[in-house]
Design a protein around this motif. Structure first.
Motif, PDB file in Angstrom:
ATOM      1  N   GLN A  90       0.816  -1.223   0.000  1.00  0.00           N
ATOM      2  CA  GLN A  90       0.000   0.000   0.000  1.00  0.00           C
ATOM      3  C   GLN A  90       0.845   1.267   0.000  1.00  0.00           C
ATOM      4  OE1 GLN A  90      -3.162  -0.675  -0.251  1.00  0.00           O
ATOM      5  NE2 GLN A  90      -2.684  -2.841   0.117  1.00  0.00           N
ATOM      6  N   CYS A  91       2.151   1.137   0.248  1.00  0.00           N
ATOM      7  CA  CYS A  91       2.981   2.336   0.436  1.00  0.00           C
ATOM      8  C   CYS A  91       3.122   3.120  -0.858  1.00  0.00           C
ATOM      9  CB  CYS A  91       4.357   1.943   0.963  1.00  0.00           C
ATOM     10  SG  CYS A  91       5.467   3.363   1.078  1.00  0.00           S
ATOM     11  N   VAL A  92       2.858   4.440  -0.781  1.00  0.00           N
ATOM     12  CA  VAL A  92       3.008   5.316  -1.955  1.00  0.00           C
ATOM     13  C   VAL A  92       4.227   6.235  -1.826  1.00  0.00           C
ATOM     14  CG1 VAL A  92       0.554   5.259  -2.551  1.00  0.00           C
ATOM     15  CG2 VAL A  92       1.387   7.008  -0.953  1.00  0.00           C
ATOM     16  N   CYS A 123       5.128   8.487   0.394  1.00  0.00           N
ATOM     17  CA  CYS A 123       4.881   9.908   0.689  1.00  0.00           C
ATOM     18  C   CYS A 123       5.886  10.476   1.684  1.00  0.00           C
ATOM     19  CB  CYS A 123       3.463  10.096   1.221  1.00  0.00           C
ATOM     20  SG  CYS A 123       3.229   9.450   2.888  1.00  0.00           S
ATOM     21  N   CYS A 175       0.662   7.217   8.935  1.00  0.00           N
ATOM     22  CA  CYS A 175       0.643   6.724   7.542  1.00  0.00           C
ATOM     23  C   CYS A 175      -0.755   6.845   6.942  1.00  0.00           C
ATOM     24  CB  CYS A 175       1.104   5.268   7.499  1.00  0.00           C
ATOM     25  SG  CYS A 175       0.908   4.563   5.843  1.00  0.00           S
ATOM     26  N   PRO A 176      -0.892   7.592   5.846  1.00  0.00           N
ATOM     27  CA  PRO A 176      -2.215   7.786   5.254  1.00  0.00           C
ATOM     28  C   PRO A 176      -2.716   6.552   4.509  1.00  0.00           C
ATOM     29  CG  PRO A 176      -0.565   8.880   3.906  1.00  0.00           C
ATOM     30  CD  PRO A 176       0.152   8.350   5.112  1.00  0.00           C
ATOM     31  N   GLN A 177      -1.841   5.586   4.311  1.00  0.00           N
ATOM     32  CA  GLN A 177      -2.197   4.423   3.505  1.00  0.00           C
ATOM     33  C   GLN A 177      -2.457   3.167   4.346  1.00  0.00           C
ATOM     34  OE1 GLN A 177      -2.904   5.904   0.487  1.00  0.00           O
ATOM     35  NE2 GLN A 177      -1.953   4.090  -0.420  1.00  0.00           N
ATOM     36  N   VAL A 198      -0.300   1.455   6.040  1.00  0.00           N
ATOM     37  CA  VAL A 198       0.780   0.479   5.827  1.00  0.00           C
ATOM     38  C   VAL A 198       1.201  -0.207   7.136  1.00  0.00           C
ATOM     39  CG1 VAL A 198       3.230   0.252   5.140  1.00  0.00           C
ATOM     40  CG2 VAL A 198       1.667   1.649   3.780  1.00  0.00           C
TER      41      VAL A 198
END
Ligand code: SF4
Ligand code: SF4
Lengths: 301, 169
Positions: free
Chosen positions: B27-29, B31, B83-85, B87
């Motif tokens: 899921q990590c983008v 950021c 973490c917004p995702q 993760v």
């Protein structure tokens, strides 16, 4: 009297038993009976099973929790690391039926079963949410007005907030420990690095220099912004770091001061009039002056 | 230095991390929110949070096996909080640590702790009977430290775990 299973961990019973004694003195006076969890072991610490295998971690943590479950009690913990580890393990077991099955297969080898019936509290949670500020205030013998305290809540009671039973409204600006300290009449102002890490833990065993670097930054900010009489923490690891590493930093001329350190229940125990030789006897940074001041006649309520 | 991405290596790294408890890695983008709050990164351990995840997403697994940054992780979970995702970066860090540990790429300071845990049920143990008595407590703490049945239970759990294969206790 409401009972809680007192989970001791490793640091408190073997390195700072005066903190343990402060629990045993303070809680009964506040209507809470700490019940021993006989045979409880290490949480297990982050550098052991959690670094090797998730299911083994959950089994060892689960075993500790079953001791409280058998007594029908919630768990109360004084070390933030233990609190974090047991809370996370509980979260992993409770939210994943496959993990729960795997853990219980392990625990069956030692005739135990994890049920999930005990909640995990930190000592500071019990004081703040179950006992309550007013009750604590009513049991104090000394008024600590005029003292300035830098609080150190420690990491593992704050994050991740989704697994904590009791939550701060904003874990990056925690207020629970400030409230507890201010119950005594002392002031516990905010400072810029209040929620920063003290550098204890895995970091300290991996690289002492880096760990001391974080502590130094934090201490300088505490000194400059608050110039406090005391540092008060609710984490036994933070306690050890602040207490044993300030002399090291001073020796190396990296700081030119030392600030006495107390665990929060030690501060309360002193303010309640308990004997410092029992509840606040062991430290590297000398605390005599501030302890004498806390228990001086002029402060009697 | 340019990196040759290889699908095989990427799959191996991702599957290893997932198998060791770091499910969120995909899921990590990148950021960087996690690294911005990480005390390990602040203290100077470079390969934590975002950068560790990036290297793993690129398939670098064996290449960074000796990296010590992961052992500087405080397990504080600041990264998880921000973490917004979703993760849960700590879990990725620990998944990588577990991979390192299984290959015995651990710091020597960590080996003694496993032995103490196995023998006494405590990672940290010193005979503190006199110290305890000096503050008015019974010399023997009511923990596994002086309780053979409890020690046996802990040893059974550890004997029947992947940890037992590493020869640390
Ligand atoms: S848990 Fe580890 S990786 Fe995450 S913020 Fe804390 S020190 Fe950094
Ligand atoms: S905060 Fe989350 S999404 Fe952003 S870099 Fe860190 S792990 Fe990746």
């Amino acid at each position: 009297m409401q009972q809680f299973g007192l989970y001791l961990g490793c640091n408190i019973p073997f390195k700072a038993p005066d903190i343990e004694q402060s629990f045993r003195k303070v809680f009964p006076k506040l209507g809470i009976e700490p019940v021993d969890l006989e045979g409880a072991g290490c949480c297990p610490a982050w550098g052991t099973a959690p670094s090797f295998d998730l299911t083994t971690w959950c089994s060892l943590s689960g075993r500790n929790i079953t001791i409280a479950e058998e007594k029908g009690l919630d768990v109360m913990i004084g070390c933030n690391s233990c609190f974090g580890i047991l809370s996370e393990a509980k979260h992993f077991i409770d939210t994943d039926p496959k993990r729960k099955k795997a853990v219980n297969e392990k625990l069956a080898m030692i005739n135990r079963e994890y049920k999930g019936t005990s909640n995990i509290y930190h000592v500071s949670h019990v004081l703040h949410e179950i006992v309550g500020i007013e009750k604590i205030k009513s049991k104090l013998k000394y008024d600590l007005s005029g003292l300035t305290v830098a609080v150190q809540p420690g990491c593992h009671t704050l994050w991740p907030s989704d697994i904590c039973h009791i939550k701060e409204s904003n874990p990056f600006e925690p207020t629970l420990l400030r409230d507890l300290v201010e119950t005594t009449g002392a002031s516990a102002p905010e400072y810029s690095r209040l929620a920063s890490c003290c550098g204890m833990g895995g970091m300290r065993s991996t690289n002492v220099e880096k760990s001391l670097g974080l502590l130094k930054t934090k201490l300088l900010s505490i000194k400059e912004e608050l110039n406090p009489d005391l540092i008060v923490t609710t984490c036994s690891s933070c306690f050890l770091q602040f207490d044993m590493s300030q002399p090291l930093l001073k020796e190396r001329d990296l700081i030119d001061f030392e600030i006495p350190v107390l665990y929060a229940t030690q501060l309360l125990a002193l303010a309640m009039g308990f004997n410092p030789k029992e509840v606040a006897a062991i430290s590297k940074v000398n605390r005599d002056v501030v302890i004498d001041d806390i228990q001086s006649e002029k402060r009697l309520i | 230095m340019s990196i040759q991405l290889s699908k095989e290596k990427i799959d191996e790294a991702i599957l290893t991390i997932i198998a060791n408890g770091g499910e969120g890695i995909l899921q990590c983008v990148q950021c960087g929110a996690c690294s911005a709050v990480c005390p390990g990164v602040r203290a100077g351990f470079p390969v934590l949070c975002r950068l560790l995840i990036k290297k793993l997403q690129e398939g670098q697994l064996e290449e960074i096996i000796e990296e010590t940054s992961t052992w500087g992780c405080q397990a504080c979970n600041r990264c998880t909080e921000v973490c917004p995702q979703g993760v849960r970066p700590l879990e990725v860090v620990f998944a990588f640590r577990r991979y390192q540990a299984k290959e015995l790429a651990i710091s020597t300071s960590s080996t003694l702790v496993q032995m103490t845990l196995y023998e006494r049920g405590h990672a940290v143990f010193t005979d503190a009977q006199a110290l305890r008595e000096s503050v008015g407590l019974p010399g023997k703490a009511p923990t596994s430290a002086y309780d053979e049945k409890a020690q046996k239970e802990i040893q059974t759990l550890m004997d029947n775990s992947p940890m037992s294969e590493l020869g640390l206790f």
